[in-house]
Design a protein around this motif. Structure first.
Motif, PDB file in Angstrom:
ATOM      1  N   PRO A 292       6.789  -9.523   4.591  1.00 29.08           N
ATOM      2  CA  PRO A 292       5.785  -9.047   3.626  1.00 29.08           C
ATOM      3  C   PRO A 292       5.593  -7.546   3.573  1.00 29.08           C
ATOM      4  N   ASP A 293       6.001  -6.804   4.629  1.00 24.12           N
ATOM      5  CA  ASP A 293       5.662  -5.378   4.670  1.00 24.12           C
ATOM      6  C   ASP A 293       6.538  -4.643   5.677  1.00 24.12           C
ATOM      7  N   TRP A 294       6.338  -3.326   5.703  1.00 20.81           N
ATOM      8  CA  TRP A 294       7.018  -2.458   6.662  1.00 20.81           C
ATOM      9  C   TRP A 294       5.988  -1.820   7.595  1.00 20.81           C
ATOM     10  N   HIS A 295       6.337  -1.719   8.879  1.00 26.19           N
ATOM     11  CA  HIS A 295       5.451  -1.129   9.877  1.00 26.19           C
ATOM     12  C   HIS A 295       5.998   0.215  10.351  1.00 26.19           C
TER      13      HIS A 295
ATOM     14  N   GLY B  40       0.475  -0.135  12.128  1.00 25.25           N
ATOM     15  CA  GLY B  40       0.220  -1.222  11.189  1.00 25.25           C
ATOM     16  C   GLY B  40       1.183  -1.224  10.017  1.00 25.25           C
ATOM     17  N   ALA B  41       0.879  -2.077   9.049  1.00 25.34           N
ATOM     18  CA  ALA B  41       1.698  -2.205   7.842  1.00 25.34           C
ATOM     19  C   ALA B  41       1.320  -1.089   6.873  1.00 25.34           C
ATOM     20  N   LEU B  42       2.186  -0.090   6.757  1.00 21.21           N
ATOM     21  CA  LEU B  42       1.864   1.089   5.948  1.00 21.21           C
ATOM     22  C   LEU B  42       2.518   1.074   4.569  1.00 21.21           C
ATOM     23  N   LEU B  43       3.341   0.060   4.313  1.00 22.59           N
ATOM     24  CA  LEU B  43       4.013  -0.017   3.021  1.00 22.59           C
ATOM     25  C   LEU B  43       4.419  -1.466   2.792  1.00 22.59           C
ATOM     26  N   SER B  44       4.398  -1.890   1.534  1.00 22.73           N
ATOM     27  CA  SER B  44       4.833  -3.237   1.182  1.00 22.73           C
ATOM     28  C   SER B  44       5.392  -3.215  -0.232  1.00 22.73           C
ATOM     29  N   PRO B  45       6.105  -4.268  -0.645  1.00 25.65           N
ATOM     30  CA  PRO B  45       6.578  -4.307  -2.032  1.00 25.65           C
ATOM     31  C   PRO B  45       5.458  -4.169  -3.051  1.00 25.65           C
TER      32      PRO B  45
ATOM     33  N   ASP C  40      10.491  -9.812  -0.896  1.00 20.21           N
ATOM     34  CA  ASP C  40      10.404  -9.413   0.502  1.00 20.21           C
ATOM     35  C   ASP C  40      10.726  -7.946   0.736  1.00 20.21           C
ATOM     36  N   ALA C  41      10.336  -7.502   1.936  1.00 19.88           N
ATOM     37  CA  ALA C  41      10.555  -6.117   2.360  1.00 19.88           C
ATOM     38  C   ALA C  41      11.803  -6.063   3.230  1.00 19.88           C
ATOM     39  N   TYR C  42      12.933  -5.784   2.608  1.00 20.75           N
ATOM     40  CA  TYR C  42      14.204  -5.707   3.323  1.00 20.75           C
ATOM     41  C   TYR C  42      14.364  -4.337   3.990  1.00 20.75           C
ATOM     42  N   ALA C  43      15.547  -4.085   4.555  1.00 18.66           N
ATOM     43  CA  ALA C  43      15.772  -2.890   5.371  1.00 18.66           C
ATOM     44  C   ALA C  43      15.434  -1.606   4.616  1.00 18.66           C
ATOM     45  N   ALA C  44      14.940  -0.625   5.354  1.00 21.65           N
ATOM     46  CA  ALA C  44      14.484   0.636   4.768  1.00 21.65           C
ATOM     47  C   ALA C  44      14.743   1.772   5.746  1.00 21.65           C
ATOM     48  N   GLN C  45      14.685   3.008   5.254  1.00 18.89           N
ATOM     49  CA  GLN C  45      14.821   4.179   6.125  1.00 18.89           C
ATOM     50  C   GLN C  45      13.948   5.309   5.602  1.00 18.89           C
ATOM     51  N   CYS C  46      13.253   5.968   6.519  1.00 16.18           N
ATOM     52  CA  CYS C  46      12.397   7.104   6.182  1.00 16.18           C
ATOM     53  C   CYS C  46      12.998   8.374   6.757  1.00 16.18           C
ATOM     54  N   ILE C  47      13.003   9.446   5.961  1.00 17.26           N
ATOM     55  CA  ILE C  47      13.473  10.740   6.458  1.00 17.26           C
ATOM     56  C   ILE C  47      12.487  11.827   6.041  1.00 17.26           C
ATOM     57  N   PHE C  48      12.564  12.950   6.737  1.00 16.38           N
ATOM     58  CA  PHE C  48      11.694  14.094   6.466  1.00 16.38           C
ATOM     59  C   PHE C  48      12.495  15.180   5.782  1.00 16.38           C
ATOM     60  N   ARG C  49      11.938  15.720   4.693  1.00 15.25           N
ATOM     61  CA  ARG C  49      12.591  16.852   4.017  1.00 15.25           C
ATOM     62  C   ARG C  49      11.566  17.622   3.203  1.00 15.25           C
TER      63      ARG C  49
END
Length: 318
Positions: free
Chosen positions: A61-64, A78-83, A92-101
């Motif tokens: 349901p979400d990404w932590h 906690g869950a900071l993002l969801s579809p 559903d919330a499939y694989a994800a990646q966060c980067i800084f720029r």
């Protein structure tokens, strides 16, 4: 005597538990790790499995977001993002990646697109943005960045999942993703627009879950492979982010009790760490996965040594 033996066994079990760090997150089921280092802290972005014990498909349901300064103790934000953050998304919330720029955090996610005037549905990649690694995050562009529409020939449209993002030394950003084949495209500096055509790669045994990074003079494309079921992790290297890519082999064998695995790689305080998921927690499995971390080592020529999966995990960083 029986009481003494029982006491000894309990003490032994307690010692083993104290030594076993993997999985690193035990209070919920997590998957698809994406670590970054920001201001001397490791931030770990994950999926969240909530399927029942008897389920035969995912429920995510979400990404932590988690963080650690010692690689052993992890704080859950906690869950900071969801579809539901994305007005165009569903499923559903499939694989994800966060980067800084450029002072912001860009969280590239894979989910599904609603069947509407903009799309017939199917897998899609979106991007959320925040001024902080722990949010709040909002939809950066109000629409999907990449859309894979369902058709009669592709009723499930799984192609556009599992984004990984990499910014090279010349500040050029790249987005890699894909199920079945690996796709890549350049990103504009604002990180929310594609900058050129999409190119399709077919690395040996590739199935999904790419992770792209650079170390010294080599570029690495690490991915979940379809050479076997369950999945393993294999990789390629190149001297340019656009390839050509040279296949290098298997670096992680099948993980326990899960037919998928997913790489996440980061260097932190002089050591290299390899994140992945398995299904070893009580009541765990392929749809109730848990993230682990072990050390990662390189040979002198830059090739990667085989990952040793452990229950002990890694030592605390002082």
């Amino acid at each position: 005597m029986k009481r003494k033996l029982l006491t000894s066994a309990l003490v032994f079990f307690a010692v083993i538990n104290l030594q076993a760090q993997n999985p690193i997150i035990k209070h919920i089921f997590t998957a698809d790790p994406s670590p970054i280092v920001y201001k001397d802290t490791v931030f770990l972005y994950t999926g969240h499995d909530t399927a029942s014990v008897t389920a035969t498909n995912y429920k995510m349901p979400d990404w932590h977001v988690f963080s650690s300064t010692d690689m052993v103790n992890w704080k859950d934000y906690g869950a900071l993002l969801s579809p539901s953050t994305f007005s165009w998304a569903t499923g559903d919330a499939y694989a994800a990646q966060c980067i800084f720029r450029n002072g912001k955090f860009y969280w590239f996610v894979s989910t599904f697109h609603k069947n509407d005037e903009n799309s017939k549905g199917g897998a899609a990649i979106g991007v959320a943005v925040s001024d902080s690694p722990t949010g709040p995050f909002k939809d950066a562009i109000g629409k999907a960045l990449v859309i894979n529409e369902m058709t009669k020939d592709k009723p499930h449209a799984w192609d556009d999942i599992d984004p990984t993002v990499f910014v090279d030394d010349d500040n050029q950003g790249y987005l890699f993703w894909g199920n079945g084949s690996c796709k890549w495209v350049k990103l504009k500096e604002n990180m929310i627009e594609l900058d050129g055509p999409i190119t399709v790669l077919n690395p040996l045994h590739y199935i999904e879950g790419p992770w792209v990074y650079k170390r010294k003079d080599l570029y690495y494309l690490v991915y979940a492979s379809a050479g076997t079921k369950p999945e393993m992790i294999e990789y390629c290297t190149a001297t340019k982010p656009t390839g050509p890519w040279t296949y290098r082999g298997i670096i992680q064998d099948n993980v326990p009790n899960s037919f998928t695995t997913h790489p996440g790689i980061v260097d932190y305080k002089g050591k290299s760490y390899f994140f992945y998921h398995n299904g070893v927690l009580p009541t765990g499995g392929s749809y109730r996965r848990s993230i682990c971390v072990d050390y990662m080592y390189y040979n002198a020529d830059g090739t990667i040594k085989k990952i040793v999966q452990t229950t002990k995990g890694v030592a605390a960083v002082k």
